[in-house]
Design a protein around this motif. Structure first.
Motif, mmCIF file in Angstrom:
data_model
loop_
_atom_site.group_PDB
_atom_site.id
_atom_site.type_symbol
_atom_site.label_atom_id
_atom_site.label_comp_id
_atom_site.label_asym_id
_atom_site.label_seq_id
_atom_site.Cartn_x
_atom_site.Cartn_y
_atom_site.Cartn_z
ATOM 1 N N UNK A 400 8.219 32.953 -2.994
ATOM 2 C CA UNK A 400 9.169 32.164 -2.190
ATOM 3 C C UNK A 400 10.170 31.395 -3.059
ATOM 4 N N UNK A 401 9.824 31.249 -4.341
ATOM 5 C CA UNK A 401 10.628 30.386 -5.218
ATOM 6 C C UNK A 401 11.605 31.233 -6.012
ATOM 7 N N UNK A 402 12.783 30.665 -6.207
ATOM 8 C CA UNK A 402 13.785 31.454 -6.901
ATOM 9 C C UNK A 402 14.833 30.578 -7.579
ATOM 10 N N UNK A 403 15.271 31.018 -8.739
ATOM 11 C CA UNK A 403 16.513 30.506 -9.335
ATOM 12 C C UNK A 403 17.121 31.636 -10.145
ATOM 13 N N UNK A 404 18.384 31.533 -10.442
ATOM 14 C CA UNK A 404 19.082 32.566 -11.199
ATOM 15 C C UNK A 404 18.385 32.834 -12.521
ATOM 16 N N UNK A 405 17.933 34.066 -12.747
ATOM 17 C CA UNK A 405 17.321 34.394 -14.042
ATOM 18 C C UNK A 405 15.854 34.031 -14.143
#
Ligand code: AMP
Ligand code: GLY
Length: 414
Positions: A400-405
């Motif tokens: 569910x968690x995301x950030x660029x890269x």
């Protein structure tokens, strides 16, 4: 009670979270803390970074107890300084912190007190070291004496690699003084384990065992990092292994601390190698592990603040440390490029509403948004009745968690 927690990693977020569980803790100041501690119950981040600034803050704010996360502060003598001003602080003295701060000191201590460890030679002259590595069997392990942010160990497979490491450490002075002296050590095969423990100098009580995953890539490939994930208990730490550890490592360490009159109240972290010849001590750390803390403290049933107070007051013998009969798995989300160069300032999304606990590390709150600010950004810790269940829960929440890269290993605990 007002507590000061020193440091800004995932370890410190976890320590602050665990201390905050106790009803007797009213307020936790985190210096400097991170985006996670900024949002944690009872916590407030403060700006203080040198030992003197921390001392001023503790005196001005009548801090009841200081808990130190990173080794650097300990090796620079924060405990001696605070004690001089009659402040309660949890950690070893500057002298005792050399068990982590100097590999030569630590190995001499192990040898003197019969702590089972790999054979070694110490060198302060590059010529002598270069001559020595011509005569030995390979692989061998070359270690910078001082603190080198986890980069001071090279496993050399050939004389050429050994020479390159010696030149790097001793001649080119890559670690700005920390590699001027080195240890050349026998290479040990086996599986590694981390055992964190608490001591008041009279007894050492081990916590539940854990296992780090240091390499950046799956299958333990690629360069070492601070740790990409952990599980606890460590599946290789059977009762037999723990009994051998107690006999060959823990007991002689305690005897050594007492015989050398070391002022050691705090955490001792034993970095172990287990093989068919027994259990060997690779290193001491004088603080909690990161990300070992993120699996050990969530499993701890005992009150951490009560344990720390008992240690500081020299009455640990009467304490019992209890852990949940469960398994924990922590998976680290890191910035692309780590442990080399990486971008920062990426917005982290999807943490809110997650079932599993997120401990932030290289993350900062900017304009009410959580953004990346370091290599290891966060760790997600899940508990289960089995390792498979803990793993499954950690990874399904991580999705569910995301950030660029965002990068993570998919094989933690496999
Ligand atoms: P240290 O900082 O001494 O724990 O070393 C860092 C890492 O290098 C350890 O976690 C091991 O993976 C590896 N290492 C250190 N010493 C040895 C050794 N004698 N034999 C094999 N691997 C080692
Ligand atoms: N995770 C290894 C350490 O904290 O040194």
């Amino acid at each position: 009670m007002k507590i000061l927690v020193v440091g800004n990693g995932g370890r410190e977020h976890t320590i602050a979270w665990k201390l905050g569980e106790s009803p007797k803790v009213e307020k936790i100041y985190c210096a400097p803390g991170n985006g996670g501690t900024a949002m944690e119950n009872k916590c407030e981040n403060i700006n203080a970074s040198t030992n003197e600034e921390l001392l001023d803050f503790a005196l001005e704010n009548a801090i009841d107890l200081t808990v130190v996360g990173p080794e650097v502060y300990l090796c620079e003598g924060i405990v001696d300084l605070f004690k001089k001003h009659n402040l309660k602080i949890f950690g070893p003295s500057k002298e005792a912190s050399q068990l982590e701060g100097s590999k030569t000191y630590a190995k001499e201590f192990m040898k003197k007190h019969g702590v089972k460890t790999a054979g070694y030679e110490a060198f302060s002259c590059p010529k002598a070291a270069l001559n020595y590595v011509k005569e030995v069997d390979y692989p061998i392990v070359i270690k910078a004496d001082g603190l080198a942010a986890g980069k001071g160990v090279v496993i050399a497979g050939s004389v050429e690699e050994a020479e390159a490491a010696i030149n790097d450490f001793m001649v080119n002075d890559t670690f700005k003084g920390a590699g001027k002296e080195i240890i050349v050590e026998e290479f040990l095969e086996g599986v590694e384990a981390s055992i964190l423990s608490i001591t008041d100098g009279r007894v050492i009580i081990p916590f539940i065992s854990s296992k780090d995953h240091k390499a950046i890539f799956e299958g333990n490939k690629g360069p070492n990092t601070g740790g990409m994930g952990t599980v606890a208990p460590n599946p290789y730490c059977t009762n037999e292994v723990l009994a051998t550890f107690d006999q060959d490592i823990l007991k002689p360490t305690l005897k050594g601390i007492q015989e050398d009159c070391l002022d050691y109240v705090g955490i001792i972290f034993f970095g172990l190698m287990i093989n068919e010849r027994g259990v060997y001590l690779l290193e001491y750390n004088v603080r909690m592990g990161d990300p070992e803390t993120q699996v050990v403290l969530p499993l701890m049933d005992s009150s951490f603040v009560d344990l720390i107070e008992a240690a500081v007051e020299g009455r640990l013998e009467k304490e019992k440390v209890t852990f949940k009969n469960k398994t924990a798995c922590c998976v680290i989300g890191a910035s692309a490029g780590y442990p080399g160069k990486y971008e920062t300032g990426e917005v982290i999304q999807g943490v809110k509403g997650n079932k599993e606990k997120v401990f932030y590390a290289g993350a900062a709150l900017k304009n009410s948004k959580m953004v990346t600010s370091g290599g290891r950004v966060f760790g997600i810790t899940a508990l289960g009745d089995s390792l498979d269940e803990a793993r499954e829960k950690a990874y399904s929440s991580l999705k569910n968690i995301n950030f660029n890269g965002m990068y993570y290993r998919t094989d933690i605990g496999k």
